[in-house]
Write a protein that holds these residues in place. Structure first.
Motif, PDB file in Angstrom:
ATOM      1  N   SER A 198       8.266 -11.480  -9.882  1.00 30.46           N
ATOM      2  CA  SER A 198       7.315 -10.872  -8.932  1.00 30.46           C
ATOM      3  C   SER A 198       7.447 -11.375  -7.499  1.00 30.46           C
ATOM      4  O   SER A 198       7.781 -12.532  -7.273  1.00 30.46           O
ATOM      5  CB  SER A 198       5.886 -11.146  -9.392  1.00 30.46           C
ATOM      6  OG  SER A 198       5.513 -10.174 -10.311  1.00 30.46           O
TER       7      SER A 198
ATOM      8  N   HIS B 110      -0.497  -3.715   3.408  1.00 32.27           N
ATOM      9  CA  HIS B 110       0.362  -4.148   2.300  1.00 32.27           C
ATOM     10  C   HIS B 110       1.811  -3.685   2.506  1.00 32.27           C
ATOM     11  O   HIS B 110       2.757  -4.393   2.150  1.00 32.27           O
ATOM     12  CB  HIS B 110      -0.176  -3.606   0.970  1.00 32.27           C
ATOM     13  CG  HIS B 110       0.692  -3.936  -0.199  1.00 32.27           C
ATOM     14  ND1 HIS B 110       0.777  -5.206  -0.747  1.00 32.27           N
ATOM     15  CD2 HIS B 110       1.559  -3.169  -0.920  1.00 32.27           C
ATOM     16  CE1 HIS B 110       1.644  -5.196  -1.741  1.00 32.27           C
ATOM     17  NE2 HIS B 110       2.134  -3.981  -1.865  1.00 32.27           N
TER      18      HIS B 110
ATOM     19  N   HIS C 278       1.614   0.533 -12.729  1.00 32.06           N
ATOM     20  CA  HIS C 278       2.485  -0.215 -13.643  1.00 32.06           C
ATOM     21  C   HIS C 278       2.561   0.504 -14.990  1.00 32.06           C
ATOM     22  O   HIS C 278       2.587  -0.116 -16.042  1.00 32.06           O
ATOM     23  CB  HIS C 278       1.939  -1.627 -13.879  1.00 32.06           C
ATOM     24  CG  HIS C 278       1.857  -2.444 -12.641  1.00 32.06           C
ATOM     25  ND1 HIS C 278       0.863  -2.294 -11.711  1.00 32.06           N
ATOM     26  CD2 HIS C 278       2.655  -3.420 -12.170  1.00 32.06           C
ATOM     27  CE1 HIS C 278       1.057  -3.146 -10.734  1.00 32.06           C
ATOM     28  NE2 HIS C 278       2.138  -3.837 -10.975  1.00 32.06           N
TER      29      HIS C 278
ATOM     30  N   LYS D  30      -1.604 -10.795 -12.279  1.00 30.62           N
ATOM     31  CA  LYS D  30      -2.670 -10.264 -11.410  1.00 30.62           C
ATOM     32  C   LYS D  30      -3.896  -9.827 -12.204  1.00 30.62           C
ATOM     33  O   LYS D  30      -4.996  -9.846 -11.706  1.00 30.62           O
ATOM     34  CB  LYS D  30      -2.198  -9.001 -10.658  1.00 30.62           C
ATOM     35  CG  LYS D  30      -1.180  -9.203  -9.609  1.00 30.62           C
ATOM     36  CD  LYS D  30      -1.137  -7.994  -8.660  1.00 30.62           C
ATOM     37  CE  LYS D  30      -0.520  -6.755  -9.276  1.00 30.62           C
ATOM     38  NZ  LYS D  30       0.746  -6.943  -9.973  1.00 30.62           N
TER      39      LYS D  30
ATOM     40  N   ASP E 197      13.094  -3.494 -10.032  1.00 25.08           N
ATOM     41  CA  ASP E 197      11.629  -3.454  -9.919  1.00 25.08           C
ATOM     42  C   ASP E 197      11.221  -3.243  -8.464  1.00 25.08           C
ATOM     43  O   ASP E 197      10.326  -2.459  -8.152  1.00 25.08           O
ATOM     44  CB  ASP E 197      11.064  -4.774 -10.460  1.00 25.08           C
ATOM     45  CG  ASP E 197       9.553  -4.739 -10.639  1.00 25.08           C
ATOM     46  OD1 ASP E 197       8.999  -3.635 -10.864  1.00 25.08           O
ATOM     47  OD2 ASP E 197       8.924  -5.810 -10.565  1.00 25.08           O
TER      48      ASP E 197
ATOM     49  N   LYS F  27       4.517  -6.577   2.309  1.00 26.79           N
ATOM     50  CA  LYS F  27       5.484  -6.647   1.204  1.00 26.79           C
ATOM     51  C   LYS F  27       6.609  -5.602   1.317  1.00 26.79           C
ATOM     52  O   LYS F  27       7.778  -5.965   1.415  1.00 26.79           O
ATOM     53  CB  LYS F  27       4.763  -6.468  -0.139  1.00 26.79           C
ATOM     54  CG  LYS F  27       5.721  -6.359  -1.318  1.00 26.79           C
ATOM     55  CD  LYS F  27       5.029  -6.143  -2.649  1.00 26.79           C
ATOM     56  CE  LYS F  27       6.043  -5.885  -3.756  1.00 26.79           C
ATOM     57  NZ  LYS F  27       5.440  -5.487  -5.020  1.00 26.79           N
TER      58      LYS F  27
HETATM   59  P1  ADP Z   1       5.947  -6.935  -8.427  1.00 29.25           P
HETATM   60  O1  ADP Z   1       6.597  -5.667  -8.926  1.00 29.25           O
HETATM   61  O2  ADP Z   1       6.768  -7.679  -7.414  1.00 29.25           O
HETATM   62  O3  ADP Z   1       5.364  -7.780  -9.501  1.00 29.25           O
HETATM   63  P2  ADP Z   1       3.333  -5.955  -8.016  1.00 29.25           P
HETATM   64  O4  ADP Z   1       3.184  -5.833  -9.497  1.00 29.25           O
HETATM   65  O5  ADP Z   1       2.402  -6.822  -7.260  1.00 29.25           O
HETATM   66  O6  ADP Z   1       4.760  -6.394  -7.600  1.00 29.25           O
HETATM   67  O7  ADP Z   1       3.283  -4.542  -7.380  1.00 29.25           O
HETATM   68  C1  ADP Z   1       3.500  -3.392  -8.093  1.00 29.25           C
HETATM   69  C2  ADP Z   1       3.137  -2.212  -7.259  1.00 29.25           C
HETATM   70  O8  ADP Z   1       1.785  -2.291  -6.792  1.00 29.25           O
HETATM   71  C3  ADP Z   1       4.009  -2.125  -6.039  1.00 29.25           C
HETATM   72  O9  ADP Z   1       4.411  -0.831  -5.765  1.00 29.25           O
HETATM   73  C4  ADP Z   1       3.139  -2.714  -4.978  1.00 29.25           C
HETATM   74  O10 ADP Z   1       3.463  -2.303  -3.702  1.00 29.25           O
HETATM   75  C5  ADP Z   1       1.766  -2.292  -5.395  1.00 29.25           C
HETATM   76  N1  ADP Z   1       0.801  -3.282  -4.889  1.00 29.25           N
HETATM   77  C6  ADP Z   1       0.690  -4.577  -5.209  1.00 29.25           C
HETATM   78  N2  ADP Z   1      -0.288  -5.188  -4.475  1.00 29.25           N
HETATM   79  C7  ADP Z   1      -0.794  -4.208  -3.676  1.00 29.25           C
HETATM   80  C8  ADP Z   1      -1.810  -4.166  -2.667  1.00 29.25           C
HETATM   81  N3  ADP Z   1      -2.518  -5.243  -2.348  1.00 29.25           N
HETATM   82  N4  ADP Z   1      -2.026  -2.976  -2.058  1.00 29.25           N
HETATM   83  C9  ADP Z   1      -1.325  -1.875  -2.386  1.00 29.25           C
HETATM   84  N5  ADP Z   1      -0.357  -1.860  -3.316  1.00 29.25           N
HETATM   85  C10 ADP Z   1      -0.090  -3.000  -3.949  1.00 29.25           C
END
Ligand code: ADP
Ligand code: NI
Length: 229
Positions: free
Chosen positions: A114, A186, A37, A76, A136, A190
């Motif tokens: 999200s 994952h 991020h 998170k 996103d 997702k």
């Molecule tokens: P969003 O952008 O919908 O808020 P997240 O912040 O959860 O989603 O995810 C941001 C990035 O981190 C994405 O590329 C996502 O695939 C990855 N990610 C989130 N949770 C996991 C996980 N449990 N294992 C691997 N990658 C993850």
């Protein structure tokens, strides 16, 4: 003397400077972040959102502010406080004297953006929200999406793959957030679901190519895992 009113030009200049200050603020805040991020993620989402937003006729001021601020604080990483991102973004925009209806709109987008699990709908009521959510999600697909998933998995101490555990289609946000599965799972839980959850036609086109790359990656991954490639 009549009260001074703001001319259209002044408003435009104001808006440019709000976007520029927000960009600088977010860059300072997120540079070097290592869970996927980071500032460069935000920068890609910003560029993609402007591209899709132009095609979809969205208000690019709202789109840009929401894209830039969407990961400024993440539930998170804050004990599941679902409002922390929208609150932090609103406080920042208020410090720049942005009009209140714009702040409300941007904050609502950030609150709802999200992914929250396979079985949890994440509706976006406005065109601007749809655009930023799509941008996103596009960054979670393709080669970059895959790189980010493994970066996040490493950051969280997750295994790459566990052939004995199957993906889980989560019915609630709590189940999704507390799950500690492998990164390959994952992808099924997702990433592979995202192409059918795009809001805009512009994003659907990009998503479909990036989705194919995910499938290609997984085929190769499993072939190597099984010693067949
Ligand atoms: P969003 O952008 O919908 O808020 P997240 O912040 O959860 O989603 O995810 C941001 C990035 O981190 C994405 O590329 C996502 O695939 C990855 N990610 C989130 N949770 C996991 C996980 N449990 N294992 C691997 N990658 C993850
Ligand atoms: Ni993001």
């Amino acid at each position: 003397m009549p009260p001074r009113t703001r001319g259209a030009k002044e408003v435009l200049v104001d808006r440019d400077s709000v976007v520029a200050k927000t960009q600088e603020h977010v860059r300072e805040h997120l540079t070097g972040e290592s869970s996927g991020h980071d500032w460069w993620h935000v920068n890609r989402v910003w560029q993609t959102a402007v591209q899709i937003g132009s095609e979809e006729g969205a208000d690019l001021y709202v789109v840009q502010l929401a894209a830039l601020l969407h990961d400024i604080a993440d539930a998170k990483f804050h004990e599941g406080d679902e409002e922390i991102g929208s609150r932090t973004a609103a406080d920042w925009l208020r410090s720049l004297d942005v009009d209140e209806p714009i702040i409300t709109h941007v904050a609502a987008i950030i609150r709802d953006i999200s992914f929250k699990g396979a079985g949890v709908p994440t509706p976006m009521p406005t065109r601007e929200g749809m655009v930023v959510q799509d941008a996103d999600r596009l960054d979670a697909l393709g080669a970059i999406g895959m790189a980010r998933a493994f970066a996040y998995g490493g950051f969280r101490g997750r295994v790459l793959h566990d052939p004995d555990s199957l993906p889980v289609m989560h019915a609630t946000v709590d189940a999704y957030r507390s799950h500690r599965g492998s990164t390959v799972n994952h992808v099924f839980e997702k990433l592979l679901l995202l192409k059918d959850r795009m809001n805009t036609e512009s994003a659907r086109r990009i998503a479909s190519e990036r989705h194919e790359f995910l499938e290609h990656f997984l085929r190769q991954f499993f072939a190597e895992w099984d010693g067949k490639a």
